[in-house]
Design an enzyme around this catalytic site. Structure first.
Site, short mmCIF file in Angstrom:
data_model
loop_
_atom_site.label_atom_id
_atom_site.label_comp_id
_atom_site.label_asym_id
_atom_site.label_seq_id
_atom_site.Cartn_x
_atom_site.Cartn_y
_atom_site.Cartn_z
N ARG A 172 5.18 -3.16 -24.00
CA ARG A 172 6.10 -3.26 -25.13
C ARG A 172 5.60 -2.45 -26.34
O ARG A 172 5.72 -2.87 -27.48
CB ARG A 172 6.32 -4.73 -25.54
CG ARG A 172 6.87 -5.60 -24.43
CD ARG A 172 8.26 -5.17 -23.98
NE ARG A 172 8.71 -5.98 -22.86
CZ ARG A 172 8.51 -5.67 -21.58
NH1 ARG A 172 7.86 -4.55 -21.26
NH2 ARG A 172 8.95 -6.46 -20.62
N SER A 246 14.11 -11.19 -26.10
CA SER A 246 12.80 -11.84 -26.08
C SER A 246 12.07 -11.55 -27.39
O SER A 246 11.88 -10.40 -27.76
CB SER A 246 11.97 -11.32 -24.90
OG SER A 246 12.60 -11.65 -23.68
N GLU A 342 7.86 -9.22 -30.58
CA GLU A 342 8.39 -7.97 -30.04
C GLU A 342 9.17 -7.19 -31.10
O GLU A 342 8.96 -6.00 -31.29
CB GLU A 342 9.27 -8.22 -28.82
CG GLU A 342 8.49 -8.55 -27.56
CD GLU A 342 9.32 -8.35 -26.29
OE1 GLU A 342 10.26 -7.56 -26.33
OE2 GLU A 342 9.00 -8.98 -25.28
#
Length: 346
Positions: A172, A246, A342
């Site tokens: 990520r 998410s 994130e």
């Protein structure tokens, strides 16, 4: 200001961020052509403004108004652009403009008979944003199928091509989330999709979904359909409930720390990594701390998936940030594990 640029002053950003946070930009430009970026730099007023590059708005949390120019990357286009030989039977190169919707692009590649991106179906956002976050789901990441991308370098006003090494992909993460990548506007992205395709079913939930449908040898489209079905059951539609997907990364810990956690919490959800470390399920950790379905102000944790924070109506970026920090503090106190967010807070 440049006469060809449709600059919108005092623009509400509510419709261009999936959390639905109502912040305003001093100026806004929907970028549909590369030459518009050069025109912005050449304009004495626009060129001097602070700038925020925006894609699909699915990975940001606006904590206040943007006192500058928002460049909303909306460059369209998708095409098969070539082939690449390798020891695995070769790949087909497909390119898409930064503004293309990611899920629509995935479905387009499948319609061309090309598999490789199906595990990442229905991830919100744009093609141009996908390498920034190195998006991934169900055992696949963008870096696995990435070939190259084109950026407009704002400092020099020039275009250049970047390969995977230059993008510095990690979990990520990429160079674009760091200071030395902040001035790079992604224009298009090229993927290498395998001629000799095979389904990636290493993620247990996906394999179970397909097995339940009686699909022993699924096609790429059938894998995509299964991914879409799972995501729709578990995750809220940003068009109906504001969210950024998410919200926390799944934390990676050493084998010894994982073993100690398992001794205290035998039901701990964990996945062994190739380097001997263990990836923990952030959603499970959050759920164990009792956050699923709870709210702080108008920001809350989704009832069906503790990994997703949602806007219950009129949430501010400050409320989302306060909720995220409270969750992080509880997980750290109970499990000794730090959660990273994130989305990017702006």
């Amino acid at each position: 200001m440049h006469p060809d640029l449709a600059i919108v002053p005092d623009f509400s950003l509510r419709s261009v961020n999936t959390f639905g946070i109502d912040a305003r930009a001093r100026a806004y430009l929907r970028v549909t052509r590369v030459d518009q970026l050069a025109q912005v730099l050449a304009d004495p007023v626009l060129g001097a403004m602070p700038r925020l590059l925006l894609g699909g708005g699915s990975n940001i949390v606006l904590t206040g108004d943007v006192d500058g120019l928002v460049l909303h990357m909306a460059i369209a286009g998708r095409a098969i652009v070539g082939e690449q030989a390798d020891e695995h039977g070769g790949s087909v190169l497909v390119r898409a403009g930064a503004g293309e919707n990611w899920h629509d692009f995935v479905q387009w590649t499948l319609a061309q008979g090309l598999g490789g991106l199906e595990n990442m179906a229905l991830i919100p956002g744009t093609v141009g944003a996908s390498p920034i976050q190195n998006i991934g789901a169900y055992g696949a990441e963008v870096k696995d199928r990435f070939h190259c991308l084109t950026v407009f370098e704002i400092a020099s006003g020039t275009l250049r091509t970047m390969d995977a090494a230059a993008c510095r992909f990690a979990y990520r993460d990429s160079v674009f989330k760091h200071p030395d990548g902040a001035g790079l506007a992604i224009v298009d992205v090229t993927f290498a999709l395998p001629r000799a395709w095979a389904p990636n079913l290493k993620y247990g939930e996906l394999a179970q979904e397909l097995a339940a449908s009686g699909l022993a040898a699924p096609s790429a489209q059938q894998v995509s359909d299964a991914v879409v079905a799972i995501r729709r059951r578990k995750l809220p539609d940003p068009a109906l409930i504001g969210n950024a997907g998410s919200f926390f990364k799944n934390p990676v810990v050493g084998a010894a720390q994982c073993a100690a956690l398992l001794a205290a919490h035998p039901a701990l959800v964990h996945h062994a990594q190739s380097d001997g470390s263990e990836k923990l399920a952030a959603g499970w950790l959050i759920d164990q701390c009792g956050w699923k379905g709870r709210s702080l102000g108008a920001a809350g944790v989704y009832e069906k998936q503790a990994l997703v924070l949602v806007n219950r109506g009129g949430a501010t970026g400050a409320e989302v940030l306060a909720l995220a920090r409270a969750i992080q503090a509880d997980v750290l106190a109970r499990f000794g594990v730090s959660l990273e967010t994130e989305p990017v807070f702006i």
